[in-house]
Design a protein around this motif. Structure first.
Motif, PDB file in Angstrom:
ATOM      1  N   THR A 337       0.696  -1.509   0.173  1.00  0.00           N
ATOM      2  CA  THR A 337      -0.075   0.020  -0.174  1.00  0.00           C
ATOM      3  C   THR A 337       1.154   1.369   0.184  1.00  0.00           C
ATOM      4  OG1 THR A 337      -1.933  -1.311   1.226  1.00  0.00           O
ATOM      5  CG2 THR A 337      -2.207   1.107   1.247  1.00  0.00           C
ATOM      6  N   ALA A 338       0.561   2.142  -1.104  1.00  0.00           N
ATOM      7  CA  ALA A 338       0.715   3.460  -0.591  1.00  0.00           C
ATOM      8  C   ALA A 338       2.429   3.464  -0.721  1.00  0.00           C
ATOM      9  CB  ALA A 338       0.837   4.395   0.638  1.00  0.00           C
ATOM     10  N   ILE A 339       3.110   2.891  -1.778  1.00  0.00           N
ATOM     11  CA  ILE A 339       4.661   3.262  -2.248  1.00  0.00           C
ATOM     12  C   ILE A 339       4.445   4.258  -3.019  1.00  0.00           C
ATOM     13  CG2 ILE A 339       6.896   1.722  -3.171  1.00  0.00           C
ATOM     14  CD1 ILE A 339       5.435  -0.678  -2.190  1.00  0.00           C
ATOM     15  N   PRO A 340       5.744   4.772  -3.504  1.00  0.00           N
ATOM     16  CA  PRO A 340       5.635   6.538  -4.216  1.00  0.00           C
ATOM     17  C   PRO A 340       6.790   5.691  -5.257  1.00  0.00           C
ATOM     18  CG  PRO A 340       6.405   6.912  -1.881  1.00  0.00           C
ATOM     19  CD  PRO A 340       6.200   5.257  -1.925  1.00  0.00           C
ATOM     20  N   THR A 341       6.558   6.223  -6.140  1.00  0.00           N
ATOM     21  CA  THR A 341       7.827   6.134  -6.966  1.00  0.00           C
ATOM     22  C   THR A 341       7.561   7.419  -7.742  1.00  0.00           C
ATOM     23  OG1 THR A 341       8.014   4.603  -9.539  1.00  0.00           O
ATOM     24  CG2 THR A 341       6.109   5.654  -8.560  1.00  0.00           C
ATOM     25  N   VAL A 342       8.647   7.780  -8.452  1.00  0.00           N
ATOM     26  CA  VAL A 342       9.635   9.016  -8.754  1.00  0.00           C
ATOM     27  C   VAL A 342       9.876   8.905 -10.004  1.00  0.00           C
ATOM     28  CG1 VAL A 342      11.312  11.146  -8.382  1.00  0.00           C
ATOM     29  CG2 VAL A 342       9.645   9.341  -6.467  1.00  0.00           C
ATOM     30  N   VAL A 343      10.249   9.428 -10.178  1.00  0.00           N
ATOM     31  CA  VAL A 343      10.952   9.648 -12.391  1.00  0.00           C
ATOM     32  C   VAL A 343      11.510  11.544 -12.082  1.00  0.00           C
ATOM     33  CG1 VAL A 343      10.522  10.129 -14.569  1.00  0.00           C
ATOM     34  CG2 VAL A 343       9.293   8.524 -13.278  1.00  0.00           C
ATOM     35  N   PHE A 344      12.961  10.606 -12.129  1.00  0.00           N
ATOM     36  CA  PHE A 344      13.864  11.858 -11.162  1.00  0.00           C
ATOM     37  C   PHE A 344      14.832  13.192 -12.393  1.00  0.00           C
ATOM     38  CE2 PHE A 344      14.739   9.585  -7.353  1.00  0.00           C
ATOM     39  CZ  PHE A 344      14.478  10.761  -6.704  1.00  0.00           C
ATOM     40  N   THR A 345      13.558  13.041 -13.231  1.00  0.00           N
ATOM     41  CA  THR A 345      13.753  14.057 -14.732  1.00  0.00           C
ATOM     42  C   THR A 345      13.806  15.502 -14.183  1.00  0.00           C
ATOM     43  OG1 THR A 345      11.053  13.878 -14.525  1.00  0.00           O
ATOM     44  CG2 THR A 345      12.970  13.528 -16.555  1.00  0.00           C
ATOM     45  N   ALA A 418       2.194   9.683   0.246  1.00  0.00           N
ATOM     46  CA  ALA A 418       2.627   7.841   0.749  1.00  0.00           C
ATOM     47  C   ALA A 418       2.112   8.258   2.632  1.00  0.00           C
ATOM     48  CB  ALA A 418       4.051   8.111   0.579  1.00  0.00           C
ATOM     49  N   LEU A 419       1.405   9.018   2.743  1.00  0.00           N
ATOM     50  CA  LEU A 419       1.907   9.054   4.488  1.00  0.00           C
ATOM     51  C   LEU A 419       0.771   9.664   4.772  1.00  0.00           C
ATOM     52  CD1 LEU A 419       4.609  11.586   6.264  1.00  0.00           C
ATOM     53  CD2 LEU A 419       4.049   8.534   6.364  1.00  0.00           C
ATOM     54  N   ALA A 420      -0.367  10.147   4.324  1.00  0.00           N
ATOM     55  CA  ALA A 420      -1.909  10.274   4.427  1.00  0.00           C
ATOM     56  C   ALA A 420      -2.540   8.892   4.082  1.00  0.00           C
ATOM     57  CB  ALA A 420      -1.802  11.326   3.297  1.00  0.00           C
ATOM     58  N   ILE A 421      -1.626   8.452   2.176  1.00  0.00           N
ATOM     59  CA  ILE A 421      -2.471   7.350   2.464  1.00  0.00           C
ATOM     60  C   ILE A 421      -2.318   6.466   3.398  1.00  0.00           C
ATOM     61  CG2 ILE A 421      -2.677   5.351   0.737  1.00  0.00           C
ATOM     62  CD1 ILE A 421      -1.266   7.872  -1.968  1.00  0.00           C
ATOM     63  N   LYS A 422      -1.470   6.245   3.895  1.00  0.00           N
ATOM     64  CA  LYS A 422      -1.204   4.634   4.545  1.00  0.00           C
ATOM     65  C   LYS A 422      -1.777   5.010   5.758  1.00  0.00           C
ATOM     66  CE  LYS A 422       1.603   1.669   6.087  1.00  0.00           C
ATOM     67  NZ  LYS A 422       2.143   0.184   4.608  1.00  0.00           N
ATOM     68  N   ALA A 423      -2.105   6.195   6.676  1.00  0.00           N
ATOM     69  CA  ALA A 423      -2.857   6.772   7.362  1.00  0.00           C
ATOM     70  C   ALA A 423      -3.959   6.751   7.232  1.00  0.00           C
ATOM     71  CB  ALA A 423      -1.814   7.642   7.911  1.00  0.00           C
ATOM     72  N   ARG A 424      -4.853   6.866   6.275  1.00  0.00           N
ATOM     73  CA  ARG A 424      -6.221   7.473   5.887  1.00  0.00           C
ATOM     74  C   ARG A 424      -6.088   8.037   6.159  1.00  0.00           C
ATOM     75  NH1 ARG A 424      -7.525   1.667   4.244  1.00  0.00           N
ATOM     76  NH2 ARG A 424     -10.393   2.253   4.888  1.00  0.00           N
ATOM     77  N   LEU A 425      -5.660   9.441   5.674  1.00  0.00           N
ATOM     78  CA  LEU A 425      -5.607  10.401   6.240  1.00  0.00           C
ATOM     79  C   LEU A 425      -6.992  10.943   4.826  1.00  0.00           C
ATOM     80  CD1 LEU A 425      -2.742  12.195   7.209  1.00  0.00           C
ATOM     81  CD2 LEU A 425      -4.205  11.475   8.710  1.00  0.00           C
ATOM     82  N   THR A 426      -7.702  12.237   5.482  1.00  0.00           N
ATOM     83  CA  THR A 426      -8.986  12.270   4.515  1.00  0.00           C
ATOM     84  C   THR A 426      -8.583  13.645   3.896  1.00  0.00           C
ATOM     85  OG1 THR A 426     -10.416  13.776   6.323  1.00  0.00           O
ATOM     86  CG2 THR A 426     -11.144  11.243   5.989  1.00  0.00           C
ATOM     87  N   SER A 427      -9.194  14.556   3.146  1.00  0.00           N
ATOM     88  CA  SER A 427      -8.640  15.445   2.998  1.00  0.00           C
ATOM     89  C   SER A 427      -9.081  16.858   3.552  1.00  0.00           C
ATOM     90  CB  SER A 427      -9.541  15.768   0.691  1.00  0.00           C
ATOM     91  OG  SER A 427     -11.089  16.058   2.224  1.00  0.00           O
ATOM     92  N   LYS A 428      -9.876  16.341   4.489  1.00  0.00           N
ATOM     93  CA  LYS A 428      -9.858  17.632   5.254  1.00  0.00           C
ATOM     94  C   LYS A 428      -9.348  17.557   6.888  1.00  0.00           C
ATOM     95  CE  LYS A 428     -13.517  18.997   8.799  1.00  0.00           C
ATOM     96  NZ  LYS A 428     -15.457  18.700   9.591  1.00  0.00           N
ATOM     97  N   ASP A 429      -8.761  16.826   6.599  1.00  0.00           N
ATOM     98  CA  ASP A 429      -7.405  15.786   7.200  1.00  0.00           C
ATOM     99  C   ASP A 429      -6.482  16.935   7.709  1.00  0.00           C
ATOM    100  OD1 ASP A 429      -8.688  14.308   9.951  1.00  0.00           O
ATOM    101  OD2 ASP A 429      -8.419  12.534   8.626  1.00  0.00           O
ATOM    102  N   ILE A 430      -6.219  16.381   6.180  1.00  0.00           N
ATOM    103  CA  ILE A 430      -5.094  17.601   5.365  1.00  0.00           C
ATOM    104  C   ILE A 430      -5.531  19.144   5.078  1.00  0.00           C
ATOM    105  CG2 ILE A 430      -3.828  18.233   3.078  1.00  0.00           C
ATOM    106  CD1 ILE A 430      -4.286  15.066   2.551  1.00  0.00           C
ATOM    107  N   LYS A 431      -6.050  19.338   4.779  1.00  0.00           N
ATOM    108  CA  LYS A 431      -6.482  20.788   4.743  1.00  0.00           C
ATOM    109  C   LYS A 431      -6.483  21.628   6.092  1.00  0.00           C
ATOM    110  CE  LYS A 431      -9.868  20.931   0.622  1.00  0.00           C
ATOM    111  NZ  LYS A 431      -9.428  21.574   0.073  1.00  0.00           N
ATOM    112  N   THR A 432      -6.653  21.411   7.376  1.00  0.00           N
ATOM    113  CA  THR A 432      -6.978  21.924   8.777  1.00  0.00           C
ATOM    114  C   THR A 432      -5.842  21.087   9.003  1.00  0.00           C
ATOM    115  OG1 THR A 432      -7.607  19.266   9.417  1.00  0.00           O
ATOM    116  CG2 THR A 432      -9.014  21.034   8.681  1.00  0.00           C
TER     117      THR A 432
END
Length: 448
Positions: A337-345, A418-432
């Motif tokens: 769950t919630a593994i981030p991936t990056v393209v280093f361009t 990734a932390l937000a998805i893993k911790a099951r945070l909502t958009s409201k959690d982030i907005k506050t």
């Protein structure tokens, strides 16, 4: 006959962790790798690549602020960057082997082949082990085209004494884009040839579109819907032939890089002799990363057929799980769950969580927020014209399902999602949340 409790094939991050953890618990451990100890990430991939990118990051930053805040764009030097990279790479294998020997691990430097369900031929030695771990990583795909012997790999690219003045990359994945951006900023003329209609196919189309535009602004040619059929050598240069809907096309370059993907490096191991089931994706394993057909065998990292993305952090996680299951019995399972991936361009592109396609397949009702935002302060202050995001939010709960970003510090900002998805945070959690400002991280409040 050499006998072990655990014998590990491959000394990348998965194999290294398994060997060291098992040895720390008193097991007799051996390890082999036909290549220098350290694996792709430390020696031929992530780390040396990031060192080489350092100079291009400085040049890119100065170029964007040229005549606004910075008087001159600095010259960058391939040979100097290569020297710094090589100092790092050369130090790794002896350091790693010294650590193995300190931990009582017996080391080998030969290729391995199975001769029975719990025995291996390693060079001229026969190895028998209660548990054998396949952590052999991946290697460049062999292209089925005429003139394949003229193509080079990403490893060759990272070892060029002098960077070729022109390059063609066959394949439009993350290796092609990262190295194309690097080469273009060091002064090469670059072309990417991709057989599909969209490069970087595992990433969100809207975000890839932004990256493709930024890539073309670097004067890198991105050619899509083209199947490469041949590479020919003429003197000191090469001609690449490809076919699209309009017929045959040709491109000339001083070097041709095979960037068409990396299958698992398992097909030379004689797996059938050990009753090990496998596919083109790797060794078939159960939920404990144990072979489905031979209980003596475990697999981790790129060599295992799992739901994990082929990334170093995933290999590290799987290595810890395999070691635990060997020591304690099958008690741990990987969580992808919630593994981030990056393209280093430059700009950097990053992704975590579900795509629209995957969320739809799962039957989830979701809201999409997407926008190109080069006018936001994060981009504006450094004159970055490429900055965009797409976020997926579950309609019923408001939970973050996925995030896809391109722009300044995307490789860091994606970790917050990734932390937000893993911790099951909502958009409201982030907005506050109250976040530092001005910072790229603070922008997540407006992305959800």
């Amino acid at each position: 006959m050499y006998k072990y409790d655990v014998f590990v094939l491959g000394s990348g991050m998965a194999g290294m962790n398994i060997a060291n953890i098992c040895a720390s618990k008193g097991l007799k451990v051996g390890i082999t790798d036909e290549l220098p100890y350290g694996g792709t990430c430390a020696l031929r991939g992530c780390d040396p690549k990031k060192i080489m990118l350092g100079a291009t990051e400085a040049k890119d930053f100065a170029a964007r602020l040229h005549e606004k805040q910075i008087a001159e764009v600095p010259a960058i030097h391939w040979k100097a960057a290569m020297k710094l990279k090589q100092e790092f790479v050369d130090a790794m294998p002896p350091k790693i082997e010294k650590g193995y020997k300190h931990n009582g691990i017996e080391t080998f430097h030969q290729s391995a082949k199975f001769i029975s369900e719990n025995q291996l031929q390693v060079g001229d030695k026969t190895i028998e082990a209660k548990k054998i771990v396949i952590a052999t990583g991946a290697r460049p795909r062999v292209l089925g085209i005429s003139g394949v012997e003229y193509t080079l790999t990403s490893t060759d690219f990272l070892n060029f004494d002098t960077l070729p003045k022109s390059l063609v990359f066959i394949g439009g994945g993350y290796i092609a884009f990262e190295f194309a951006h690097m080469a273009a900023r060091f002064g090469s003329e670059v072309t990417i040839l991709h057989r599909g209609k969209q490069p970087l196919e595992s990433f969100d189309p809207f975000i890839v579109e932004q990256l493709t535009g930024a890539t073309q602004k670097l004067n890198i040619k991105v050619v899509l819907n083209t199947n490469v059929t041949a590479v020919e050598k003429f003197g000191d240069s090469f001609t690449v032939t490809g076919k699209d809907e309009n017929g045959e096309q040709k491109w000339e370059a001083e070097a041709v890089i095979n960037s068409a993907g990396r299958p698992p490096a398992i097909f030379d191991l004689d797996l059938k002799k050990a009753n090990i089931a496998f596919s083109k994706r790797g060794v078939e394993v159960n939920e404990y990363l144990q072979s489905t057909t031979n209980s003596n065998i475990y697999a981790a990292g790129d060599a295992a057929d799992t739901d994990g993305i082929p990334l170093t952090p995933v290999a590290v996680m799987e290595g810890h799980i395999v070691a635990s299951n060997i020591i304690n019995g099958n008690i741990k399972k990987p969580d992808y769950t919630a593994i981030p991936t990056v393209v280093f361009t430059l700009p950097t592109m990053a992704s975590v969580g579900l795509s629209e396609e995957k969320a739809t397949e799962k039957g989830i009702e979701f809201i999409v927020n997407k926008k190109a935002v080069p006018d936001w302060f994060t981009a504006k202050r450094i004159n970055e014209n490429t900055y965009a995001y797409k976020t997926l939010i579950e309609k019923e709960t408001g939970k973050i399902l996925g995030a896809h970003i391109i722009g300044p510090h995307a490789e860091e900002v994606i970790n917050l999602f990734a932390l937000a998805i893993k911790a099951r945070l909502t958009s409201k959690d982030i907005k506050t949340m109250i976040l530092t400002y001005p910072s790229a991280s603070a922008d997540i409040v407006y992305m959800v």
